[in-house]
Design a protein around this motif. Structure first.
Motif, short mmCIF file in Angstrom:
data_model
loop_
_atom_site.label_atom_id
_atom_site.label_comp_id
_atom_site.label_asym_id
_atom_site.label_seq_id
_atom_site.Cartn_x
_atom_site.Cartn_y
_atom_site.Cartn_z
N ASP A 190 0.83 -1.21 0.00
CA ASP A 190 0.00 0.00 0.00
C ASP A 190 0.86 1.26 0.00
OD1 ASP A 190 -2.38 -1.39 -0.08
OD2 ASP A 190 -2.63 -1.41 2.10
N ALA A 191 1.98 1.23 0.70
CA ALA A 191 2.89 2.38 0.71
C ALA A 191 3.54 2.56 -0.65
CB ALA A 191 3.95 2.21 1.79
N ILE A 192 3.93 1.46 -1.29
CA ILE A 192 4.49 1.54 -2.64
C ILE A 192 3.46 2.13 -3.59
CG2 ILE A 192 5.37 0.20 -4.59
CD1 ILE A 192 6.46 -1.79 -2.48
N ARG A 193 2.21 1.71 -3.44
CA ARG A 193 1.13 2.24 -4.28
C ARG A 193 0.95 3.74 -4.04
NH1 ARG A 193 -2.26 -1.33 -3.16
NH2 ARG A 193 -2.05 -2.59 -5.04
N ARG A 194 1.07 4.18 -2.80
CA ARG A 194 0.95 5.62 -2.49
C ARG A 194 2.05 6.42 -3.18
NH1 ARG A 194 1.29 6.74 3.56
NH2 ARG A 194 1.32 8.90 2.78
N GLU A 195 3.25 5.86 -3.22
CA GLU A 195 4.35 6.54 -3.92
C GLU A 195 4.03 6.69 -5.40
OE1 GLU A 195 8.39 5.55 -1.48
OE2 GLU A 195 7.48 3.87 -2.55
N MET A 196 3.50 5.64 -6.01
CA MET A 196 3.15 5.71 -7.43
C MET A 196 1.97 6.66 -7.65
SD MET A 196 4.23 4.61 -10.38
CE MET A 196 5.16 3.10 -10.03
N GLU A 197 0.99 6.61 -6.76
CA GLU A 197 -0.18 7.48 -6.90
C GLU A 197 0.22 8.95 -6.79
OE1 GLU A 197 -3.31 7.06 -7.63
OE2 GLU A 197 -3.36 4.88 -7.72
N THR A 198 1.19 9.24 -5.96
CA THR A 198 1.62 10.63 -5.79
C THR A 198 2.59 11.05 -6.88
OG1 THR A 198 1.36 10.41 -3.39
CG2 THR A 198 2.68 12.26 -4.20
N ASN A 199 3.69 10.34 -7.01
CA ASN A 199 4.79 10.80 -7.86
C ASN A 199 4.48 10.66 -9.35
OD1 ASN A 199 6.14 11.27 -5.47
ND2 ASN A 199 7.24 9.33 -5.52
N PHE A 200 3.73 9.61 -9.72
CA PHE A 200 3.36 9.45 -11.13
C PHE A 200 1.96 9.98 -11.40
CE2 PHE A 200 1.29 7.04 -14.54
CZ PHE A 200 2.08 7.44 -15.60
N PHE A 201 0.96 9.36 -10.82
CA PHE A 201 -0.42 9.75 -11.16
C PHE A 201 -0.75 11.16 -10.69
CE2 PHE A 201 -0.91 5.11 -11.54
CZ PHE A 201 -1.50 5.06 -12.80
N GLY A 202 -0.24 11.56 -9.52
CA GLY A 202 -0.49 12.92 -9.07
C GLY A 202 0.09 13.95 -10.02
N THR A 203 1.33 13.72 -10.45
CA THR A 203 1.94 14.62 -11.43
C THR A 203 1.16 14.62 -12.73
OG1 THR A 203 4.11 14.22 -10.44
CG2 THR A 203 4.09 15.14 -12.65
N LEU A 204 0.69 13.46 -13.15
CA LEU A 204 -0.11 13.37 -14.37
C LEU A 204 -1.40 14.18 -14.24
CD1 LEU A 204 -0.81 12.22 -17.15
CD2 LEU A 204 -1.65 10.16 -16.00
N HIS A 205 -2.10 14.05 -13.10
CA HIS A 205 -3.34 14.82 -12.89
C HIS A 205 -3.09 16.32 -13.07
CE1 HIS A 205 -5.48 11.33 -11.63
NE2 HIS A 205 -5.03 11.28 -10.39
N VAL A 206 -1.99 16.81 -12.48
CA VAL A 206 -1.71 18.24 -12.53
C VAL A 206 -1.35 18.67 -13.95
CG1 VAL A 206 -0.24 20.09 -11.63
CG2 VAL A 206 -1.03 18.28 -10.10
N ILE A 207 -0.55 17.87 -14.64
CA ILE A 207 -0.20 18.21 -16.02
C ILE A 207 -1.45 18.29 -16.88
CG2 ILE A 207 0.95 17.35 -18.10
CD1 ILE A 207 3.18 16.30 -16.28
N ARG A 208 -2.33 17.34 -16.75
CA ARG A 208 -3.55 17.35 -17.56
C ARG A 208 -4.40 18.59 -17.28
NH1 ARG A 208 -5.26 12.00 -19.57
NH2 ARG A 208 -7.43 12.60 -19.18
N ALA A 209 -4.42 19.01 -16.00
CA ALA A 209 -5.23 20.17 -15.63
C ALA A 209 -4.61 21.48 -16.12
CB ALA A 209 -5.41 20.22 -14.12
N PHE A 210 -3.28 21.52 -16.26
CA PHE A 210 -2.58 22.74 -16.65
C PHE A 210 -1.81 22.53 -17.96
CE2 PHE A 210 -3.21 23.16 -12.08
CZ PHE A 210 -3.65 24.48 -11.97
#
Length: 217
Positions: free
Chosen positions: A92-112
């Motif tokens: 679950d912690a590994i998944r949190r790292e991926m959710e933040t560092n990859f998917f979180g960055t992706l969410h922000v890029i798509r929005a901006f």
């Protein structure tokens, strides 16, 4: 790209590299600097516009995009390292790292995605594994791929990857090895944007790892 007069947004701007990014953007003449954090009350830098942003929450990202209009320079700095190995670590912690560092960055890029310049704070561990941080390394390898892919998809924007070794921030608390000066790392990164660079290598160790990667290709 000249940063003077631009509108910028920095994620994770309440401390560490993010705070330095916000401060140095102001010093370079940015007209508006949106300083984003999960808890905007923690932002204490005069002259910025604090906004709430949890990059792992698509609704929070959408609200930030509606508030921070006209962003020309996007600094994707927010990230986490939970010190997990693959075999024995907490999945679950590994998944949190991926959710933040990859998917979180992706969410922000798509929005901006209309920004003229996008900089992703990546890592030497985008190209190197390390026992005790393999989950983080995997997420940063994914962010490296994200950076390169977005550059292809947004050919009219400058998409820059910043790569660095250990730096003197809260994330590296307790590390007793040599550490980069965060202010110097940010200076190099912003110099890179102003020089239209697609990669910024902040220190010699990271440069060596990058050269070894190219040599092995």
């Amino acid at each position: 790209m000249n940063l003077n007069g631009t509108t910028a947004l920095v994620t994770g701007a309440n401390r560490g590299l993010g705070r330095h990014f916000a401060q140095q953007l102001l010093e370079r003449g940015a007209s508006t600097v949106y300083a984003a954090a999960r808890n905007p009350e923690a932002i204490d830098l005069p002259g910025v516009v604090p906004i709430q942003l949890d990059i792992t929450d698509p609704e929070s990202v959408a609200r930030a995009a509606a508030t921070a209009t006209g962003v020309e320079v996007l600094i994707n700095n927010a990230g986490i390292s939970l010190h997990q190995n693959f075999v024995t670590g907490d999945v679950d912690a590994i998944r949190r790292e991926m959710e933040t560092n990859f998917f979180g960055t992706l969410h922000v890029i798509r929005a901006f995605a209309s920004a003229r310049a996008i900089l992703n704070v990546n890592s030497r561990l985008s190209w190197l594994n390390y026992v005790g941080a393999n989950g983080y390394a995997a997420s940063k390898a994914a962010e490296w791929s994200l950076t390169n892919g977005v550059r292809l998809e947004l050919p009219d924007a400058l998409v820059t990857g910043l790569y660095l070794s250990g730096t003197d921030t809260d994330m590296m608390a307790g590390y007793d090895g040599p550490l980069n000066d965060p202010a110097d790392v940010v200076r190099q990164a912003l110099d890179g944007i102003e020089a239209d660079a697609t990669e910024v290598i902040a220190d010699e160790d990271t440069a060596l790892t990058r050269a070894e990667l190219i040599g092995a290709a």
